[in-house]
Design a protein around this motif. Structure first.
Motif, short mmCIF file in Angstrom:
data_model
loop_
_atom_site.label_atom_id
_atom_site.label_comp_id
_atom_site.label_asym_id
_atom_site.label_seq_id
_atom_site.Cartn_x
_atom_site.Cartn_y
_atom_site.Cartn_z
N ALA A 15 0.53 -1.00 0.30
CA ALA A 15 0.37 -0.22 0.02
C ALA A 15 1.24 1.42 0.08
O ALA A 15 1.84 1.76 0.63
CB ALA A 15 -0.68 0.07 1.34
N THR A 22 4.54 2.58 -4.83
CA THR A 22 4.34 1.18 -4.74
C THR A 22 5.91 0.03 -5.70
O THR A 22 5.89 -1.00 -5.59
CB THR A 22 3.26 0.02 -4.82
N CYS A 81 2.42 -1.33 4.71
CA CYS A 81 2.43 1.09 3.97
C CYS A 81 3.87 1.13 3.72
O CYS A 81 4.63 1.03 4.66
CB CYS A 81 1.57 1.46 5.51
N THR A 84 5.29 5.65 4.82
CA THR A 84 4.05 7.04 5.68
C THR A 84 4.32 8.39 5.91
O THR A 84 3.47 8.55 7.03
CB THR A 84 3.61 5.72 7.02
N TRP A 87 2.07 9.86 3.80
CA TRP A 87 0.62 9.61 4.15
C TRP A 87 0.09 10.82 4.74
O TRP A 87 0.00 10.73 6.24
CB TRP A 87 1.15 8.24 4.50
N PHE A 97 -5.15 4.19 5.31
CA PHE A 97 -4.43 3.62 5.96
C PHE A 97 -5.78 3.62 7.56
O PHE A 97 -5.47 2.18 7.99
CB PHE A 97 -3.51 4.40 7.53
N LEU A 100 -7.21 0.25 6.19
CA LEU A 100 -6.28 -0.65 6.03
C LEU A 100 -6.01 -1.62 7.40
O LEU A 100 -5.91 -2.47 7.52
CB LEU A 100 -4.84 -0.21 5.24
N GLN A 116 4.75 -0.83 8.57
CA GLN A 116 4.82 0.15 7.65
C GLN A 116 6.61 -0.13 7.74
O GLN A 116 7.44 0.07 8.41
CB GLN A 116 4.46 1.77 8.52
#
Length: 422
Positions: A15, A22, A81, A84, A87, A97, A100, A116
């Motif tokens: 993710a 990715t 993830c 992050t 994010w 997040f 998920l 993460q």
């Protein structure tokens, strides 16, 4: 020691905030699996986007991105993830997040896990990485936080201390060119906060200042003032009520920045708003006073006025050229590139200077940075901050407009008069 066991329906999700982000993790997985014993033992179909079983059994390794509605209800066995610290709320990272995490929680008893991977975060951004770290500080159960931080370095010119910090941070990553990274500590194109975060893996306790006061003041040029008739470019960043509005000029031949107009919000007046007539007058007066070659405007809330400027300035131009252009901040890639060019010019002191205006200096030094996949943007230190940066944004647009005008061949080269003798 935990030991991995087969599961009947393995669903591994990689993710990120975008599918492009990715790609690096996917390429690593594909590279390790391709032509390995695992490919044949498990009968894998290793595709570019997805890895699944050749015989059609359920199970897959797949990338997922920021469409949180589409992610709801999945039953992953493992979620990675990636990055992050990117994010943040502006790209929907926290919402993704949360989705998920909910999905993984539903099958946690069966062994589902979420992991993460991140660099040290910017405390100004409230990213998923930051929220997770703060959760760790509260001794939240079922959360493992593993991080290697380099030892603190007070003097980045101390190469031995820098090398020791880098070795701490990189640990047993023997492939990392640690010795070669020492020079990054004093590289003028690498801000201190960036070095600490991305090379020493240190969480900075204060926000990343974009340009510090002393660096900006070093660009003050008291000589060669801006004069009527000078060729200039203009940047406009406007608001109506909640923020300031600024117009900044930039002389083409040397990149000298100067404040043309500013209206700053009076925090004591709840009914305060920008006077659009004064803004319009300032822009038109600038066009009458100087030879305006290019104008970049943030169109938010000012589309109609910018449209009038565009038509009128083109009509007034002797060659009938387009002068006024929109530069929406939503063009993140272009905005990040413009900010990077401005910042690089400031750090190198190359083709950029200013007339010492105190308000422009304050807005420049108020700005802090935050990262997006496309690069680095600038913002206020917090949403409710009274420290404005509108003149800084206008300066970035003015400098970008200068570059466009020069690239379009609009700058006239001044030639020194030569004495002729007979």
């Amino acid at each position: 020691m935990p030991i991995g066991i087969p599961v009947p329906l393995p669903v591994v999700q990689i993710a990120a905030t975008s599918l492009d982000q990715t790609e690096q993790t996917r390429d690593m997985i594909r590279g390790m699996l391709s032509e390995s014993p695992a490919e044949h033992v498990y009968g894998l179909d290793i595709g570019k986007e997805r890895i699944q079983f050749l015989d059609g059994r359920p199970g897959r390794i797949e990338p997922v991105a920021s469409s949180s509605r589409g992610l709801e209800g999945a039953r992953p066995t493992f979620v990675i993830c990636d990055e992050t610290h990117h994010w943040v709320s502006s790209n929907g990272g926290p919402t993704v997040f949360e989705t998920l995490q909910r999905n993984a929680d539903k099958t946690m008893a069966d062994g589902s896990r979420l992991m993460q991977t991140t660099n040290a975060f910017n405390p100004n951004e409230e990213s998923v990485a930051q929220r997770t770290y703060e959760k760790f500080l509260q001794d939240f159960p079922e959360l493992l936080y593993d991080c290697r931080e380099g030892a603190p370095v007070e003097d980045l010119t101390d190469s031995e201390a820098v090398l020791a910090a880098l070795r701490d941070a990189y640990g047993d990553s023997y492939w990392a060119p640690v010795t070669g990274l020492v020079s990054k500590a004093t590289d003028p194109l690498t801000p201190k906060a960036v070095f600490y975060r991305f090379y020493c893996n240190q969480i900075m306790e204060s926000a990343d200042n974009w340009i510090d006061k002393y660096t900006w003041e070093s660009l003050f040029d008291r000589n060669d003032p801006i004069k009527p008739g000078d060729q200039i470019a203009i940047g406009f960043d406007g608001s109506l009520r909640s923020d300031s509005t600024a117009i900044v000029g930039c002389r083409l031949r040397d990149g000298k920045l100067f404040l043309i107009h500013i209206q700053e919000k009076d925090e004591r007046d709840e009914d305060w708003q920008v006077n659009p007539f004064l803004v319009d007058r300032a822009m038109r007066l600038a066009n009458e006073t100087y030879k305006v070659e290019w104008v970049y405007c943030d169109p938010n809330q000012w589309q109609n006025q910018i449209g009038f400027w565009s038509l009128d300035f083109k009509e007034l131009d002797k060659e009938g050229r387009d002068i006024v252009f929109e530069f929406p901040p939503q063009r993140v890639k272009q905005m990040a590139a413009a900010i990077e060019r401005f910042h690089t010019a400031v750090l190198l002191g190359n083709e950029i200077c200013h007339d010492g205006d105190k308000i422009l200096r304050q807005h420049i030094t108020n700005a802090v940075t935050f990262e997006v996949p496309q690069g680095v943007l600038i913002t206020k230190e917090s949403k409710g901050s009274k420290k404005k940066i509108d003149a800084a944004m206008a300066a970035v647009l003015a400098y970008a407009a200068r570059g466009e005008a020069i690239a379009d061949g609009r700058m006239k080269i001044r030639r020194k008069a030569r004495m002729r003798t007979y």
